[in-house]
Design a protein around this motif. Structure first.
Motif, mmCIF file in Angstrom:
data_model
loop_
_atom_site.group_PDB
_atom_site.id
_atom_site.type_symbol
_atom_site.label_atom_id
_atom_site.label_comp_id
_atom_site.label_asym_id
_atom_site.label_seq_id
_atom_site.Cartn_x
_atom_site.Cartn_y
_atom_site.Cartn_z
ATOM 1 N N LYS A 238 13.439 4.101 2.951
ATOM 2 C CA LYS A 238 11.941 3.242 2.588
ATOM 3 C C LYS A 238 11.611 2.842 3.591
ATOM 4 N N SER A 239 12.148 1.537 3.211
ATOM 5 C CA SER A 239 12.304 0.372 3.828
ATOM 6 C C SER A 239 11.896 0.384 4.984
ATOM 7 N N GLU A 240 13.228 0.565 5.734
ATOM 8 C CA GLU A 240 13.421 0.499 7.245
ATOM 9 C C GLU A 240 11.994 1.468 8.345
ATOM 10 N N LEU A 241 11.598 2.172 7.224
ATOM 11 C CA LEU A 241 10.450 2.939 8.013
ATOM 12 C C LEU A 241 9.361 1.960 8.203
ATOM 13 N N VAL A 242 9.283 1.931 7.191
ATOM 14 C CA VAL A 242 8.412 0.546 6.472
ATOM 15 C C VAL A 242 8.443 -0.098 7.653
ATOM 16 N N GLN A 243 9.824 -0.907 7.916
ATOM 17 C CA GLN A 243 9.746 -1.936 8.624
ATOM 18 C C GLN A 243 9.573 -1.340 10.033
ATOM 19 N N LYS A 244 10.044 0.045 10.887
ATOM 20 C CA LYS A 244 9.605 0.415 11.884
ATOM 21 C C LYS A 244 8.223 0.506 12.654
ATOM 22 N N LEU A 245 7.753 0.799 11.041
ATOM 23 C CA LEU A 245 6.460 1.209 10.741
ATOM 24 C C LEU A 245 5.161 -0.648 11.784
ATOM 25 N N ALA A 246 5.863 -0.825 10.996
ATOM 26 C CA ALA A 246 4.575 -2.334 10.398
ATOM 27 C C ALA A 246 5.473 -3.042 12.146
ATOM 28 N N ASP A 247 6.828 -3.132 12.949
ATOM 29 C CA ASP A 247 6.956 -3.329 13.959
ATOM 30 C C ASP A 247 6.247 -2.428 15.682
ATOM 31 N N GLU A 248 5.840 -0.862 15.241
ATOM 32 C CA GLU A 248 4.985 -0.112 16.178
ATOM 33 C C GLU A 248 3.831 -0.379 15.454
ATOM 34 N N ASN A 249 3.110 -1.498 15.074
ATOM 35 C CA ASN A 249 2.383 -1.638 14.196
ATOM 36 C C ASN A 249 1.533 -3.267 14.132
ATOM 37 N N PRO A 250 1.729 -4.105 14.953
ATOM 38 C CA PRO A 250 1.612 -5.018 14.694
ATOM 39 C C PRO A 250 0.189 -5.740 13.852
ATOM 40 N N HIS A 251 -0.831 -5.406 14.247
ATOM 41 C CA HIS A 251 -2.626 -5.534 13.377
ATOM 42 C C HIS A 251 -2.180 -4.281 12.368
ATOM 43 N N LEU A 252 -1.334 -4.035 11.309
ATOM 44 C CA LEU A 252 -1.353 -3.406 10.371
ATOM 45 C C LEU A 252 -0.305 -4.378 9.245
ATOM 46 N N PHE A 253 -0.969 -4.827 8.134
ATOM 47 C CA PHE A 253 -0.069 -5.428 7.198
ATOM 48 C C PHE A 253 0.814 -4.832 6.645
ATOM 49 N N THR A 254 2.399 -5.047 5.968
ATOM 50 C CA THR A 254 3.562 -4.972 5.829
ATOM 51 C C THR A 254 3.006 -4.110 4.401
ATOM 52 N N ARG A 255 1.963 -4.500 3.588
ATOM 53 C CA ARG A 255 1.791 -4.628 1.795
ATOM 54 C C ARG A 255 0.661 -3.127 2.524
ATOM 55 N N ASP A 256 -0.140 -2.705 3.604
ATOM 56 C CA ASP A 256 -1.175 -1.740 3.913
ATOM 57 C C ASP A 256 0.505 -0.827 4.353
ATOM 58 N N ILE A 257 1.046 -0.545 5.559
ATOM 59 C CA ILE A 257 2.078 0.703 5.835
ATOM 60 C C ILE A 257 3.038 0.906 4.451
ATOM 61 N N GLU A 258 3.549 -0.178 3.333
ATOM 62 C CA GLU A 258 4.272 0.100 2.696
ATOM 63 C C GLU A 258 3.289 1.430 1.421
ATOM 64 N N ARG A 259 2.371 1.109 1.019
ATOM 65 C CA ARG A 259 0.799 1.573 0.351
ATOM 66 C C ARG A 259 1.062 3.085 1.879
ATOM 67 N N ILE A 260 1.183 2.701 2.445
ATOM 68 C CA ILE A 260 0.283 4.571 3.240
ATOM 69 C C ILE A 260 1.880 5.151 2.347
ATOM 70 N N VAL A 261 3.226 4.816 3.701
ATOM 71 C CA VAL A 261 3.892 5.682 3.060
ATOM 72 C C VAL A 261 4.194 5.951 1.755
ATOM 73 N N ASN A 262 4.337 4.872 0.827
ATOM 74 C CA ASN A 262 4.054 5.671 -0.507
ATOM 75 C C ASN A 262 3.732 6.783 -0.842
ATOM 76 N N THR A 263 1.905 6.887 0.152
ATOM 77 C CA THR A 263 1.267 7.651 -1.113
ATOM 78 C C THR A 263 1.535 8.699 -0.646
ATOM 79 N N VAL A 264 1.606 9.147 0.996
ATOM 80 C CA VAL A 264 2.100 10.408 1.582
ATOM 81 C C VAL A 264 3.452 10.578 -0.369
ATOM 82 N N LEU A 265 4.225 9.725 0.510
ATOM 83 C CA LEU A 265 5.367 10.540 -0.165
ATOM 84 C C LEU A 265 4.871 11.014 -1.691
#
Length: 103
Positions: free
Chosen positions: A3-30
């Motif tokens: 999961k942490s690698e997924l969050v990091q990959k999404l953060a790298d592909e979406n630099p305009h988003l905060f990592t904490r927001d991406i992590e919240r999105i991934v957690n919400t989906v799961l």
């Protein structure tokens, strides 16, 4: 991938988003997938696959060390079936790979 690698990959592909927001999105989906399965619902992600739950009846198993009979309770288990698009993508990826000879 964890999961942490997924969050990091999404953060790298979406630099305009905060990592904490991406992590919240991934957690919400799961969590939504888990909650739906816990309610007995099926979750389908088009092009990826479908998650469902299967009922396993109670049965008598064997302890592999001792051979002793062991009662196994009934339970519900998660099940994943890959979608057609996913299977095709995997097969294209591994078409060039030759199987390892087993002696």
């Amino acid at each position: 991938m964890i999961k942490s690698e997924l969050v990091q990959k999404l953060a790298d592909e979406n630099p305009h988003l905060f990592t904490r927001d991406i992590e919240r999105i991934v957690n919400t989906v799961l969590n939504e997938i888990s909650d739906s399965l816990a309610n007995g619902d099926r979750v389908e992600l088009r092009g990826f696959g479908a998650f469902s739950v299967k009922h396993r009846e109670a049965r008598i198993g064997r302890n592999p060390r001792t051979g002793e009979a062991v009662a196994i309770e009934e339970k519900w288990t998660p099940f994943f079936k890959a979608g057609k698009e996913m299977r095709e993508r995997l097969n294209r990826k591994f078409d060039d790979v030759t199987p390892i000879d087993q002696d």
